[in-house]
Design a protein around this motif. Structure first.
Motif, mmCIF file in Angstrom:
data_model
loop_
_atom_site.group_PDB
_atom_site.id
_atom_site.type_symbol
_atom_site.label_atom_id
_atom_site.label_comp_id
_atom_site.label_asym_id
_atom_site.label_seq_id
_atom_site.Cartn_x
_atom_site.Cartn_y
_atom_site.Cartn_z
ATOM 1 N N MET A 1 61.234 99.086 72.770
ATOM 2 C CA MET A 1 61.174 97.831 73.502
ATOM 3 C C MET A 1 62.587 97.284 73.683
ATOM 4 O O MET A 1 63.388 97.271 72.748
ATOM 5 N N HIS A 2 62.871 96.858 74.895
ATOM 6 C CA HIS A 2 64.182 96.314 75.239
ATOM 7 C C HIS A 2 64.001 94.931 75.846
ATOM 8 O O HIS A 2 63.123 94.738 76.683
ATOM 9 N N GLU A 3 64.819 93.987 75.410
ATOM 10 C CA GLU A 3 64.852 92.667 76.045
ATOM 11 C C GLU A 3 65.935 92.764 77.113
ATOM 12 O O GLU A 3 67.108 92.816 76.794
ATOM 13 N N TRP A 4 65.548 92.809 78.358
ATOM 14 C CA TRP A 4 66.505 93.100 79.426
ATOM 15 C C TRP A 4 67.249 91.879 79.945
ATOM 16 O O TRP A 4 68.349 91.990 80.455
ATOM 17 N N LEU A 5 66.678 90.707 79.820
ATOM 18 C CA LEU A 5 67.302 89.507 80.371
ATOM 19 C C LEU A 5 67.909 88.659 79.250
ATOM 20 O O LEU A 5 69.118 88.557 79.130
ATOM 21 N N VAL A 6 67.076 88.083 78.425
ATOM 22 C CA VAL A 6 67.555 87.319 77.267
ATOM 23 C C VAL A 6 67.381 88.215 76.056
ATOM 24 O O VAL A 6 66.268 88.597 75.714
ATOM 25 N N GLN A 7 68.487 88.560 75.438
ATOM 26 C CA GLN A 7 68.446 89.494 74.310
ATOM 27 C C GLN A 7 68.564 88.760 72.983
ATOM 28 O O GLN A 7 69.012 87.614 72.932
ATOM 29 N N ARG A 8 68.147 89.447 71.931
ATOM 30 C CA ARG A 8 68.151 88.845 70.589
ATOM 31 C C ARG A 8 69.506 88.281 70.200
ATOM 32 O O ARG A 8 69.581 87.237 69.566
ATOM 33 N N ASN A 9 70.574 88.968 70.572
ATOM 34 C CA ASN A 9 71.898 88.488 70.157
ATOM 35 C C ASN A 9 72.272 87.168 70.833
ATOM 36 O O ASN A 9 73.212 86.506 70.411
ATOM 37 N N HIS A 10 71.530 86.748 71.862
ATOM 38 C CA HIS A 10 71.742 85.435 72.467
ATOM 39 C C HIS A 10 71.142 84.328 71.603
ATOM 40 O O HIS A 10 71.459 83.159 71.807
ATOM 41 N N LEU A 11 70.259 84.711 70.679
ATOM 42 C CA LEU A 11 69.542 83.732 69.856
ATOM 43 C C LEU A 11 69.651 84.091 68.379
ATOM 44 O O LEU A 11 68.766 84.728 67.827
ATOM 45 N N PRO A 12 70.716 83.686 67.731
ATOM 46 C CA PRO A 12 70.893 84.059 66.334
ATOM 47 C C PRO A 12 69.881 83.401 65.384
ATOM 48 O O PRO A 12 69.680 83.863 64.276
ATOM 49 N N ILE A 13 69.215 82.341 65.816
ATOM 50 C CA ILE A 13 68.247 81.648 64.970
ATOM 51 C C ILE A 13 66.880 82.306 65.173
ATOM 52 O O ILE A 13 66.353 82.350 66.295
ATOM 53 N N LEU A 14 66.317 82.846 64.101
ATOM 54 C CA LEU A 14 65.064 83.606 64.185
ATOM 55 C C LEU A 14 63.927 82.851 64.863
ATOM 56 O O LEU A 14 63.213 83.416 65.680
ATOM 57 N N ARG A 15 63.762 81.586 64.548
ATOM 58 C CA ARG A 15 62.624 80.858 65.116
ATOM 59 C C ARG A 15 62.721 80.767 66.641
ATOM 60 O O ARG A 15 61.716 80.685 67.331
ATOM 61 N N LEU A 16 63.929 80.833 67.186
ATOM 62 C CA LEU A 16 64.103 80.806 68.639
ATOM 63 C C LEU A 16 63.805 82.158 69.272
ATOM 64 O O LEU A 16 63.462 82.234 70.447
#
Length: 127
Positions: A37-52
């Motif tokens: 699974m790939h997040e192509w637009l908004v990726q995990r590294n854009h959101l360092p806070i887990l709940r987000l």
């Protein structure tokens, strides 16, 4: 707490995407059980806070790829190809509305995202 919830939700979404994509990589068309699974637009590294991070695990933003397609060096081209694939199911307006809905203050609009990716691609036209 959020890590378990994210992991569980990712698995549910991955199964749903697998069914939607008929077990095929969105970019190569190759059928395999080993899709990532790939997040192509908004990726995990854009959101360092887990709940987000729960906000980004959505069918608009996630796509299944083979390891080879996922690991491509040119991430800009890969992500624009993912965008093209998602346009088969969603409109630009759907994607922009989803971005607006998740309300990430530091993330660009869809048009800004495209403009950031485009200069790296030869002969691209996403206007």
């Amino acid at each position: 707490r959020y890590a378990k919830e994210i992991s569980r939700y990712r698995e549910i979404l991955k199964r749903s995407l697998y069914k939607d994509q008929a077990g095929r990589c969105a970019l190569t068309g190759r059928q395999t059980r080993d899709l990532e699974m790939h997040e192509w637009l908004v990726q995990r590294n854009h959101l360092p806070i887990l709940r987000l991070q729960l906000k980004i695990y959505h069918p608009i933003n996630c796509i299944l790829l083979t390891h080879e397609a996922h690991a491509r060096i040119d991430g800009n081209a890969r992500d624009l190809e993912c965008f093209e694939y998602k346009l088969k199911t969603y409109t630009r307006e759907d994607i922009q509305n989803w971005l607006h809905e998740i309300n990430l203050k530091t993330f660009p609009t869809l048009e800004q995202w495209i403009n950031q990716k485009q200069p790296f691609l030869p002969n691209s036209n996403y206007d």
